[in-house]
Design a protein around this motif. Structure first.
Motif, PDB file in Angstrom:
ATOM      1  N   ARG A   1     -71.755  -9.327  41.931  1.00 20.18           N
ATOM      2  CA  ARG A   1     -72.293  -8.329  40.999  1.00 20.18           C
ATOM      3  C   ARG A   1     -72.525  -8.966  39.620  1.00 20.18           C
ATOM      4  O   ARG A   1     -73.530  -8.705  38.961  1.00 20.18           O
ATOM      5  CB  ARG A   1     -71.329  -7.149  40.879  1.00 20.18           C
ATOM      6  CG  ARG A   1     -71.162  -6.318  42.149  1.00 20.18           C
ATOM      7  CD  ARG A   1     -70.753  -4.906  41.764  1.00 20.18           C
ATOM      8  NE  ARG A   1     -70.223  -4.127  42.864  1.00 20.18           N
ATOM      9  CZ  ARG A   1     -70.927  -3.556  43.825  1.00 20.18           C
ATOM     10  NH1 ARG A   1     -72.231  -3.739  43.862  1.00 20.18           N
ATOM     11  NH2 ARG A   1     -70.353  -2.835  44.758  1.00 20.18           N
TER      12      ARG A   1
ATOM     13  N   THR B   1     -77.116  -0.843  40.565  1.00 17.04           N
ATOM     14  CA  THR B   1     -76.473  -1.595  41.643  1.00 17.04           C
ATOM     15  C   THR B   1     -76.678  -0.863  42.963  1.00 17.04           C
ATOM     16  O   THR B   1     -76.456   0.346  43.047  1.00 17.04           O
ATOM     17  CB  THR B   1     -74.966  -1.750  41.372  1.00 17.04           C
ATOM     18  OG1 THR B   1     -74.780  -2.425  40.122  1.00 17.04           O
ATOM     19  CG2 THR B   1     -74.297  -2.554  42.470  1.00 17.04           C
TER      20      THR B   1
ATOM     21  N   ASP C   1     -75.517  -1.370  47.001  1.00 17.07           N
ATOM     22  CA  ASP C   1     -74.817  -2.142  48.021  1.00 17.07           C
ATOM     23  C   ASP C   1     -75.730  -2.322  49.227  1.00 17.07           C
ATOM     24  O   ASP C   1     -76.494  -1.419  49.588  1.00 17.07           O
ATOM     25  CB  ASP C   1     -73.524  -1.440  48.436  1.00 17.07           C
ATOM     26  CG  ASP C   1     -72.440  -1.572  47.374  1.00 17.07           C
ATOM     27  OD1 ASP C   1     -72.524  -2.496  46.556  1.00 17.07           O
ATOM     28  OD2 ASP C   1     -71.506  -0.743  47.358  1.00 17.07           O
TER      29      ASP C   1
ATOM     30  N   TYR D   1     -67.665  -7.979  35.238  1.00 17.34           N
ATOM     31  CA  TYR D   1     -66.860  -7.879  36.457  1.00 17.34           C
ATOM     32  C   TYR D   1     -65.862  -9.032  36.458  1.00 17.34           C
ATOM     33  O   TYR D   1     -66.115 -10.092  35.887  1.00 17.34           O
ATOM     34  CB  TYR D   1     -67.748  -7.968  37.695  1.00 17.34           C
ATOM     35  CG  TYR D   1     -68.627  -6.754  37.913  1.00 17.34           C
ATOM     36  CD1 TYR D   1     -68.179  -5.656  38.619  1.00 17.34           C
ATOM     37  CD2 TYR D   1     -69.929  -6.722  37.394  1.00 17.34           C
ATOM     38  CE1 TYR D   1     -68.990  -4.548  38.819  1.00 17.34           C
ATOM     39  CE2 TYR D   1     -70.742  -5.624  37.595  1.00 17.34           C
ATOM     40  CZ  TYR D   1     -70.269  -4.539  38.304  1.00 17.34           C
ATOM     41  OH  TYR D   1     -71.083  -3.446  38.495  1.00 17.34           O
TER      42      TYR D   1
ATOM     43  N   ASP E   1     -65.794  -1.844  40.742  1.00 14.58           N
ATOM     44  CA  ASP E   1     -66.674  -0.959  39.974  1.00 14.58           C
ATOM     45  C   ASP E   1     -65.893  -0.172  38.926  1.00 14.58           C
ATOM     46  O   ASP E   1     -66.300  -0.068  37.771  1.00 14.58           O
ATOM     47  CB  ASP E   1     -67.405   0.009  40.909  1.00 14.58           C
ATOM     48  CG  ASP E   1     -68.663  -0.614  41.504  1.00 14.58           C
ATOM     49  OD1 ASP E   1     -69.046  -1.701  41.047  1.00 14.58           O
ATOM     50  OD2 ASP E   1     -69.252  -0.017  42.409  1.00 14.58           O
TER      51      ASP E   1
END
Length: 331
Positions: free
Chosen positions: A80, A94, A96, A177, A186
């Motif tokens: 990320r 974002t 996934d 991150y 997250d």
């Protein structure tokens, strides 16, 4: 060409799902002012091959795609961050790689932030099982601190996937991150983003499909490392709140967050020694905890507080097995 939106997609072990995800991106109604950043975290399967083969069907998207490669497997949080570091858009989203978007999601969300100029735009999502689809409405406040309280109280989805976020909010507040923190990765950035955000917007529509059938995801299995990540996140949040002198009210919501995390760990515990460890932490944090909990969490607290360890452990294992049966029925 000016890039307004960067879509960030980590790739690892998703050959079953990557085509569905990428198709939903390449077929977005938004044609310009967008880039797609995929990060290959040294996947061992054919995820990247499938992605590249699919991209050939969308020649107009090729110039909008960046495929970044890690030289070694570094985990979800690092993927990320790599994508974020290379994003050139004003806003980032974002996605996934086992999930997907509604085809007009990017266009509609960008239209909303053009109007509101908000730091974070939230939207609803659908939890997709193979046999069931659940519409999930977000609880949203208009400012970051109140959204932080909702997050800590468990009344809001904690992922970045359900939020369009201004990139400058990350950069100006040095929010990154944390490599190695792959469970709660997250939440580890979202609570800081909310703390720093001046304005939060909301679109009352489900633009994101959150797939619940991937048995290899971090959210469907709580390994020892994942459990330690969750405890590490609590420690980080505690330090951050102390350094930034948050209000007494935020601390009370944080107490609620910790209790909910310990309950999650207890319910997921496979070993009785882990159960006792998390049960002890829960008991300590229950003292003076005044925020409301869900019905399930209240029952777990009552069991932990008043019943013998062995009896409570067996009851919680039974409830956890019922949850697994429910998931099997949905999938």
């Amino acid at each position: 060409m000016e890039i307004l939106l960067s879509v960030l997609v980590p790739i690892y072990g998703v050959e079953k799902y990557i085509e569905r995800c990428a198709t939903s991106l390449f077929e977005q109604t938004l044609q310009d002012h967008i880039e797609f950043i995929f990060v290959n975290d040294c996947t061992k399967d054919n995820s990247v091959v499938k992605l590249l083969n699919l991209l050939k069907k969308y020649p107009h998207r090729i110039s909008q795609v960046k495929l970044l490669e890690h030289s070694r497997n570094r985990g979800l949080a690092a993927s990320r961050q790599t994508a974020l570091n290379h994003a050139t858009g004003d806003y980032v989203l974002t996605v996934d790689s086992d999930d997907w978007l509604e085809l007009d999601a990017c266009e509609e969300l960008l239209n909303s932030v053009r109007e509101t100029k908000c730091d974070i735009l939230m939207f609803d999502y659908i939890a997709d099982y193979k046999r069931k689809h659940i519409y999930c409405k977000q609880n949203v406040a208009s400012n970051g601190i109140d959204c932080l309280k909702l997050l800590l109280a468990g009344k809001m989805h904690g992922g970045t996937c359900t939020k369009l976020i201004k990139k400058s909010l990350y950069l100006e507040n040095r929010i990154n991150y944390i490599e190695g923190l792959n469970m709660f990765e997250d939440i580890s950035v979202v609570y800081r983003l909310f703390f720093c955000a001046q304005s939060v917007g909301y679109r009352k529509r489900a633009f994101y499909h959150y797939y619940q059938g991937n048995q290899n995801s971090y959210c469907t299995r709580l390994s020892i490392t994942s459990q330690e990540n969750m405890l590490q996140t609590i420690d980080m949040m505690d330090c951050y709140f102390r350094e930034n002198n948050v209000s007494y009210e935020v601390w009370k919501y944080f107490d609620c967050f910790k209790v909910r995390v310990f309950i999650l760990l207890i319910v997921a515990s496979e070993l009785s020694e882990d159960y006792k460890r998390y049960g002890t932490l829960l008991r300590k944090n229950l003292k003076g905890m005044s925020m409301p909990l869900s019905l399930r969490d209240r029952w777990v607290c009552i069991l932990i507080k008043y019943m013998p360890w062995r009896f409570t452990y067996l009851i919680i294992r039974f409830l956890n097995n019922l949850k697994k049966i429910k998931l099997q029925l949905y999938n």
